[in-house]
Scaffold this motif. Structure first.
Motif, PDB file in Angstrom:
ATOM      1  N   LEU A 177     -13.356  10.773   0.021  1.00  0.00           N
ATOM      2  CA  LEU A 177     -14.172   9.992  -0.908  1.00  0.00           C
ATOM      3  C   LEU A 177     -15.550   9.751  -0.313  1.00  0.00           C
ATOM      4  O   LEU A 177     -15.667   9.365   0.863  1.00  0.00           O
ATOM      5  CB  LEU A 177     -13.530   8.643  -1.223  1.00  0.00           C
ATOM      6  CG  LEU A 177     -12.196   8.659  -1.958  1.00  0.00           C
ATOM      7  CD1 LEU A 177     -11.044   8.497  -0.974  1.00  0.00           C
ATOM      8  CD2 LEU A 177     -12.141   7.551  -3.004  1.00  0.00           C
ATOM      9  N   THR A 178     -16.585   9.981  -1.108  1.00  0.00           N
ATOM     10  CA  THR A 178     -17.935   9.563  -0.746  1.00  0.00           C
ATOM     11  C   THR A 178     -18.392   8.502  -1.740  1.00  0.00           C
ATOM     12  O   THR A 178     -17.889   8.435  -2.861  1.00  0.00           O
ATOM     13  CB  THR A 178     -18.924  10.752  -0.766  1.00  0.00           C
ATOM     14  OG1 THR A 178     -19.113  11.181  -2.129  1.00  0.00           O
ATOM     15  CG2 THR A 178     -18.411  11.905   0.076  1.00  0.00           C
ATOM     16  N   GLY A 179     -19.324   7.662  -1.321  1.00  0.00           N
ATOM     17  CA  GLY A 179     -19.808   6.608  -2.212  1.00  0.00           C
ATOM     18  C   GLY A 179     -18.825   5.472  -2.402  1.00  0.00           C
ATOM     19  O   GLY A 179     -18.943   4.685  -3.348  1.00  0.00           O
ATOM     20  N   ALA A 180     -17.859   5.342  -1.503  1.00  0.00           N
ATOM     21  CA  ALA A 180     -16.822   4.322  -1.669  1.00  0.00           C
ATOM     22  C   ALA A 180     -17.344   2.908  -1.459  1.00  0.00           C
ATOM     23  O   ALA A 180     -16.703   1.942  -1.886  1.00  0.00           O
ATOM     24  CB  ALA A 180     -15.662   4.584  -0.703  1.00  0.00           C
ATOM     25  N   SER A 181     -18.487   2.757  -0.805  1.00  0.00           N
ATOM     26  CA  SER A 181     -19.009   1.412  -0.561  1.00  0.00           C
ATOM     27  C   SER A 181     -19.799   0.873  -1.747  1.00  0.00           C
ATOM     28  O   SER A 181     -20.258  -0.260  -1.727  1.00  0.00           O
ATOM     29  CB  SER A 181     -19.899   1.409   0.693  1.00  0.00           C
ATOM     30  OG  SER A 181     -20.991   2.290   0.531  1.00  0.00           O
ATOM     31  N   HIS A 226     -15.549   0.820  -4.638  1.00  0.00           N
ATOM     32  CA  HIS A 226     -14.633  -0.232  -4.207  1.00  0.00           C
ATOM     33  C   HIS A 226     -13.388  -0.277  -5.096  1.00  0.00           C
ATOM     34  O   HIS A 226     -12.255  -0.379  -4.617  1.00  0.00           O
ATOM     35  CB  HIS A 226     -15.332  -1.596  -4.223  1.00  0.00           C
ATOM     36  CG  HIS A 226     -16.041  -1.936  -2.955  1.00  0.00           C
ATOM     37  ND1 HIS A 226     -17.218  -1.339  -2.580  1.00  0.00           N
ATOM     38  CD2 HIS A 226     -15.729  -2.819  -1.972  1.00  0.00           C
ATOM     39  CE1 HIS A 226     -17.606  -1.844  -1.415  1.00  0.00           C
ATOM     40  NE2 HIS A 226     -16.715  -2.741  -1.025  1.00  0.00           N
ATOM     41  N   TYR A 227     -13.609  -0.224  -6.400  1.00  0.00           N
ATOM     42  CA  TYR A 227     -12.478  -0.291  -7.330  1.00  0.00           C
ATOM     43  C   TYR A 227     -11.596   0.947  -7.217  1.00  0.00           C
ATOM     44  O   TYR A 227     -10.360   0.849  -7.305  1.00  0.00           O
ATOM     45  CB  TYR A 227     -12.989  -0.444  -8.762  1.00  0.00           C
ATOM     46  CG  TYR A 227     -13.588  -1.794  -9.073  1.00  0.00           C
ATOM     47  CD1 TYR A 227     -12.791  -2.865  -9.484  1.00  0.00           C
ATOM     48  CD2 TYR A 227     -14.957  -2.014  -8.967  1.00  0.00           C
ATOM     49  CE1 TYR A 227     -13.342  -4.107  -9.786  1.00  0.00           C
ATOM     50  CE2 TYR A 227     -15.515  -3.246  -9.260  1.00  0.00           C
ATOM     51  CZ  TYR A 227     -14.704  -4.290  -9.668  1.00  0.00           C
ATOM     52  OH  TYR A 227     -15.260  -5.518  -9.951  1.00  0.00           O
ATOM     53  N   VAL A 228     -12.216   2.118  -7.039  1.00  0.00           N
ATOM     54  CA  VAL A 228     -11.436   3.353  -6.926  1.00  0.00           C
ATOM     55  C   VAL A 228     -10.534   3.312  -5.692  1.00  0.00           C
ATOM     56  O   VAL A 228      -9.348   3.653  -5.751  1.00  0.00           O
ATOM     57  CB  VAL A 228     -12.370   4.583  -6.889  1.00  0.00           C
ATOM     58  CG1 VAL A 228     -11.593   5.841  -6.522  1.00  0.00           C
ATOM     59  CG2 VAL A 228     -13.057   4.767  -8.239  1.00  0.00           C
ATOM     60  N   VAL A 229     -11.094   2.871  -4.553  1.00  0.00           N
ATOM     61  CA  VAL A 229     -10.291   2.781  -3.323  1.00  0.00           C
ATOM     62  C   VAL A 229      -9.130   1.805  -3.519  1.00  0.00           C
ATOM     63  O   VAL A 229      -7.982   2.095  -3.149  1.00  0.00           O
ATOM     64  CB  VAL A 229     -11.169   2.359  -2.130  1.00  0.00           C
ATOM     65  CG1 VAL A 229     -10.307   2.029  -0.912  1.00  0.00           C
ATOM     66  CG2 VAL A 229     -12.154   3.471  -1.775  1.00  0.00           C
TER      67      VAL A 229
END
Length: 324
Positions: free
Chosen positions: A12-16, A21-24
């Protein structure tokens, strides 16, 4: 149909970011997949889940892909949400050059499929590319347009699904606030004036939590399709949004939440009146903003929300957004 492996290794990129956040959180809570998260600073990812040995940090960013060289060979899936804006050179480098390079490296290894996040702003009402997005769009919008074109020309388009978020709301005390959610209080301050206007326009929106639900649903559905050896459409487009809502309906729902009476006879917001308000309030209007004022109906074909997967949306109406 072939049986599915119990878990995947997902990069995953852009997780921050807000959506990330919701996807993680959703993937950790409702799947058994192992998540390999590329972040500059792990402290910026504050997911509301118990500690998990399925969450793995990779410190770095898309400026330099060498830090991923040891991880890419073992990745089964990619969910690419990272994006850049601001500096034109960096925006193109991240949003086009490095994104395409990462997709190529993943798919040359064992990666089965990529979920890539674009923006609905580059599509017209028939879900085709909107030329004005490249001609008049911001650096962010223009580079998303150019990245999509590069993917169309690629030899691996059938292994990429493109998500097109419409207007995104979301964020809370523990997650980054989306750009639209952060501006909502300012809009509400002017609701007493906005209620006198009538604007012939419409749009879609989706809360980031509902986007995460769709990602989980599409992940399992796509895995089933691949396992069944069913061909996927090249560069499949998935527009993320609730059914279209008119601006007038949005104003009415906001007024109902705030218990502000609606003005019975509204003043049509014509282009000349918009120009007066722009001048009166010293609003800076770029070329893309001017185009949006004339285009007005940013609607798309077949947008999806969690109901596609028989799940209850978190925020299906404008009024639902005020829970936060």
């Amino acid at each position: 149909m072939q049986s599915l492996e119990p878990s995947l290794n997902i990069l995953l990129t852009g997780a921050s970011g807000c959506i990330g956040h919701y996807v993680v959180e959703q993937l950790l809570a409702y799947t058994s997949h192992h998540l390999y998260v590329l972040v500059r600073n792990p402290n910026k990812l504050n997911v509301n889940t118990p500690p998990s040995d399925r969450l793995h940090w990779i410190e770095g960013n898309l400026q330099d892909l060498t830090g991923l060289s040891s991880v890419i060979p073992s990745m089964d899936w990619g969910i690419l949400m990272a994006t850049a804006w601001g500096d034109p050179t960096e925006t193109y480098h991240i949003n086009v050059t490095q994104t395409i390079a990462l997709i190529e490296q993943l798919l040359k290894a064992k990666c089965q499929h990529i979920f890539y996040f674009s923006t609905a702003s580059i599509l017209d009402r028939s879900n085709q590319l909107l030329p004005q997005a490249e001609e008049l769009g911001t650096d962010y919008i223009r580079t998303k347009y150019q990245c999509f074109q590069a993917l169309e020309r690629s030899s691996f388009a059938d292994r990429v699904t493109v998500f097109f978020p419409t207007l995104v709301f979301g964020g809370d005390a523990h997650k980054p606030i989306s750009h639209l959610s952060s501006g909502l209080p300012e809009v509400m301050k002017w609701l007493w004036l906005i209620r006198f206007l009538r604007l012939d326009a419409s749009f879609h929106f989706l809360h980031a939590q509902d986007i995460a639900q769709v990602v989980c649903g599409e992940l399992e559905a796509t895995r089933q399709t691949i396992a069944a050896n069913t061909p996927l459409d090249p560069l499949r487009k998935v527009v993320l949004g609730n059914p279209a809502v008119t601006v007038q309906t949005a104003i009415e729902q906001c007024c109902a939440v705030k218990k502000i009476p609606l003005f019975p006879i509204g003043i049509p917001l014509s282009l000349w009146l918009a120009d007066v308000l722009i001048w009166l309030f010293h609003i800076r209007v770029a070329a893309w903003d001017r185009f949006c004022l004339t285009y007005r109906h940013f609607t798309y074909q077949n947008p999806i929300n969690p109901r596609k997967f028989e799940k209850q949306p978190y925020a299906e109406t404008i009024a639902d957004l005020f829970r936060e």
